[in-house]
Design an enzyme around this catalytic site. Structure first.
Site, mmCIF file in Angstrom:
data_model
loop_
_atom_site.group_PDB
_atom_site.id
_atom_site.type_symbol
_atom_site.label_atom_id
_atom_site.label_comp_id
_atom_site.label_asym_id
_atom_site.label_seq_id
_atom_site.Cartn_x
_atom_site.Cartn_y
_atom_site.Cartn_z
ATOM 1 N N ASP A 15 -3.570 1.250 1.971
ATOM 2 C CA ASP A 15 -2.228 0.800 1.580
ATOM 3 C C ASP A 15 -2.211 0.780 0.054
ATOM 4 O O ASP A 15 -3.247 0.945 -0.593
ATOM 5 C CB ASP A 15 -1.947 -0.606 2.142
ATOM 6 C CG ASP A 15 -0.546 -1.106 1.794
ATOM 7 O OD1 ASP A 15 0.392 -0.280 1.762
ATOM 8 O OD2 ASP A 15 -0.376 -2.312 1.525
ATOM 9 N N SER A 16 -1.025 0.545 -0.504
ATOM 10 C CA SER A 16 -0.912 0.448 -1.957
ATOM 11 C C SER A 16 -1.567 -0.833 -2.490
ATOM 12 O O SER A 16 -2.030 -0.862 -3.622
ATOM 13 C CB SER A 16 0.562 0.453 -2.347
ATOM 14 O OG SER A 16 1.233 -0.593 -1.670
ATOM 15 N N GLY A 48 6.670 1.944 -2.629
ATOM 16 C CA GLY A 48 8.011 1.893 -2.022
ATOM 17 C C GLY A 48 9.154 2.327 -2.906
ATOM 18 O O GLY A 48 10.229 2.659 -2.421
ATOM 19 N N CYS A 78 0.518 1.573 5.739
ATOM 20 C CA CYS A 78 1.627 1.528 4.791
ATOM 21 C C CYS A 78 2.785 2.293 5.418
ATOM 22 O O CYS A 78 2.627 3.462 5.790
ATOM 23 C CB CYS A 78 1.185 2.186 3.491
ATOM 24 S SG CYS A 78 2.529 2.403 2.316
ATOM 25 N N ASN A 79 3.906 1.621 5.543
ATOM 26 C CA ASN A 79 5.065 2.267 6.167
ATOM 27 C C ASN A 79 5.642 3.364 5.286
ATOM 28 O O ASN A 79 6.139 4.369 5.787
ATOM 29 C CB ASN A 79 6.149 1.230 6.447
ATOM 30 C CG ASN A 79 5.768 0.321 7.586
ATOM 31 O OD1 ASN A 79 6.105 0.584 8.731
ATOM 32 N ND2 ASN A 79 5.038 -0.740 7.300
ATOM 33 N N GLU A 156 2.824 -9.744 -2.996
ATOM 34 C CA GLU A 156 1.660 -9.552 -3.873
ATOM 35 C C GLU A 156 1.371 -10.835 -4.664
ATOM 36 O O GLU A 156 0.237 -11.124 -5.009
ATOM 37 C CB GLU A 156 1.911 -8.387 -4.847
ATOM 38 C CG GLU A 156 1.854 -7.003 -4.201
ATOM 39 C CD GLU A 156 0.433 -6.524 -3.907
ATOM 40 O OE1 GLU A 156 -0.487 -6.877 -4.659
ATOM 41 O OE2 GLU A 156 0.257 -5.802 -2.903
ATOM 42 N N CYS A 188 7.335 -2.936 6.772
ATOM 43 C CA CYS A 188 6.477 -2.848 5.585
ATOM 44 C C CYS A 188 5.325 -3.800 5.850
ATOM 45 O O CYS A 188 5.560 -4.943 6.263
ATOM 46 C CB CYS A 188 7.231 -3.270 4.329
ATOM 47 S SG CYS A 188 6.168 -3.386 2.867
ATOM 48 N N HIS A 190 3.515 -5.376 3.942
ATOM 49 C CA HIS A 190 3.500 -6.570 3.087
ATOM 50 C C HIS A 190 4.328 -7.713 3.699
ATOM 51 O O HIS A 190 4.088 -8.877 3.401
ATOM 52 C CB HIS A 190 4.100 -6.254 1.709
ATOM 53 C CG HIS A 190 3.142 -5.610 0.751
ATOM 54 N ND1 HIS A 190 2.717 -4.305 0.892
ATOM 55 C CD2 HIS A 190 2.538 -6.084 -0.372
ATOM 56 C CE1 HIS A 190 1.902 -4.014 -0.115
ATOM 57 N NE2 HIS A 190 1.777 -5.071 -0.892
HETATM 58 N N1 DGL Z 1 2.847 -1.996 2.251
HETATM 59 C C1 DGL Z 1 3.500 -0.770 2.032
HETATM 60 C C2 DGL Z 1 4.513 -0.432 3.098
HETATM 61 O O1 DGL Z 1 4.285 -0.802 4.203
HETATM 62 C C3 DGL Z 1 3.883 -0.392 0.645
HETATM 63 C C4 DGL Z 1 4.574 -1.352 -0.221
HETATM 64 C C5 DGL Z 1 4.739 -0.768 -1.601
HETATM 65 O O2 DGL Z 1 3.737 -0.385 -2.203
HETATM 66 O O3 DGL Z 1 5.879 -0.677 -2.057
HETATM 67 O O4 DGL Z 1 5.476 0.214 2.905
#
Ligand code: DGL
Length: 272
Positions: A15-16, A48, A78-79, A156, A188, A190
């Site tokens: 993931d990011s 994102g 990560c979506n 975050e 997402c 997160h």
């Molecule tokens: N957690 C990630 C997602 O599911 C990425 C969030 C991001 O880096 O913007 O999309």
């Protein structure tokens, strides 16, 4: 396989940032005997808000890095990366690849609510990946989607239970609640970190669908026969592309322990 990684091949997850740790936690609970290599692309967070081409490039770098380190299964936690790059990663990966969108969609359809709302990053919502998957699997369901760009920085920051997050959530989710959403897909990884605030805002009648537990269920259902769901000896390796105090603080809160095997790495020139 690179030195230092578990004697048996780990499951790779990327993931990011901290969001994919919700997927790592769910997978590790289901398969305590497995080892995991988690890559957090903290140097290039967030994904994102970036273009499709950039996210595709980052996802291929991350996947290449994990494959190079001998993973036996790749989970795109990560979506945004799943929405833009799942097919590219699948076609270039020598190991099976699991994305997060379809498991979340199946879990949402499983509850049988006719009005589903999906929230995600700008990239995920703009890609239309959830809308397409929902319509493909059940043409009768009504869908509303909303991008919630401030949710990732709040997660975050570790502000999952915070008045500021409540206020931001009311702003983003208000129109979906007025429309009559019966379930909210957290599109997402997160977003499950904001659950206390989100639950307060949506109230008890709206179900929250968490892509982390859905993807863990999908991995066990599709690959469980070949994975170790019994012994409790697996190790967790965390590789980051940027040293991030914040990542470690939030990781401790999510996982309940400090990642023991932690490394700073460069993934920029890697491809599967
Ligand atoms: N957690 C990630 C997602 O599911 C990425 C969030 C991001 O880096 O913007 O999309």
């Amino acid at each position: 396989m690179k030195d230092g990684i578990a004697a048996h091949r780990p499951i790779g997850i990327f993931d990011s940032g901290v969001g994919g740790l919700t997927v790592l936690r769910a997978l590790h609970r289901r398969m305590p005997g497995e080892s995991f290599l988690y890559l957090g692309d903290t140097a290039r967070l967030p994904y994102g808000t970036k273009s499709a081409a950039t996210v595709r490039h980052y996802a291929l770098n991350a996947a290449g890095y994990l494959v190079e380190h001998g993973v036996k299964l790749l989970v795109i936690a990560c979506n945004t990366a799943t929405s833009y790059a799942l097919d590219d990663v699948i076609s270039s990966s020598p190991v099976p690849v699991v994305g997060v969108v379809e498991p979340g969609v199946r879990a949402a359809l499983g509850i049988g609510a006719p009005r589903l709302a999906v929230v995600g990053t700008e990239g995920t919502i703009r890609s239309g990946s959830y809308q397409r998957a929902l319509t493909r699997l059940d043409g009768s369901v009504e869908i509303r989607a909303a991008a919630c760009p401030l949710f990732v920085p709040l997660a975050e920051e570790g502000w999952g239970d915070h008045p500021v997050t409540d206020q931001v959530a009311r702003h983003y989710l208000g129109p979906l609640l007025e429309w009559g959403a019966e379930a909210l897909i957290l599109g997402c990884t997160h977003y499950p970190l904001l659950r206390p605030s989100l639950e307060r805002v949506v109230g008890p009648r709206v179900r929250l669908i968490d892509s982390a537990t859905s993807v863990a269920d999908a991995v066990v259902a599709d690959h469980g026969g070949r994975l170790d769901t019994t012994a409790a000896t697996g190790e967790v390796f965390v590789h980051l592309t940027d040293a991030s105090e914040n990542f470690l603080r939030v990781a401790r809160a999510i996982l309940g322990y400090s990642p023991e095997h932690l490394e700073l790495v460069d993934v920029r020139d890697t491809r599967p």
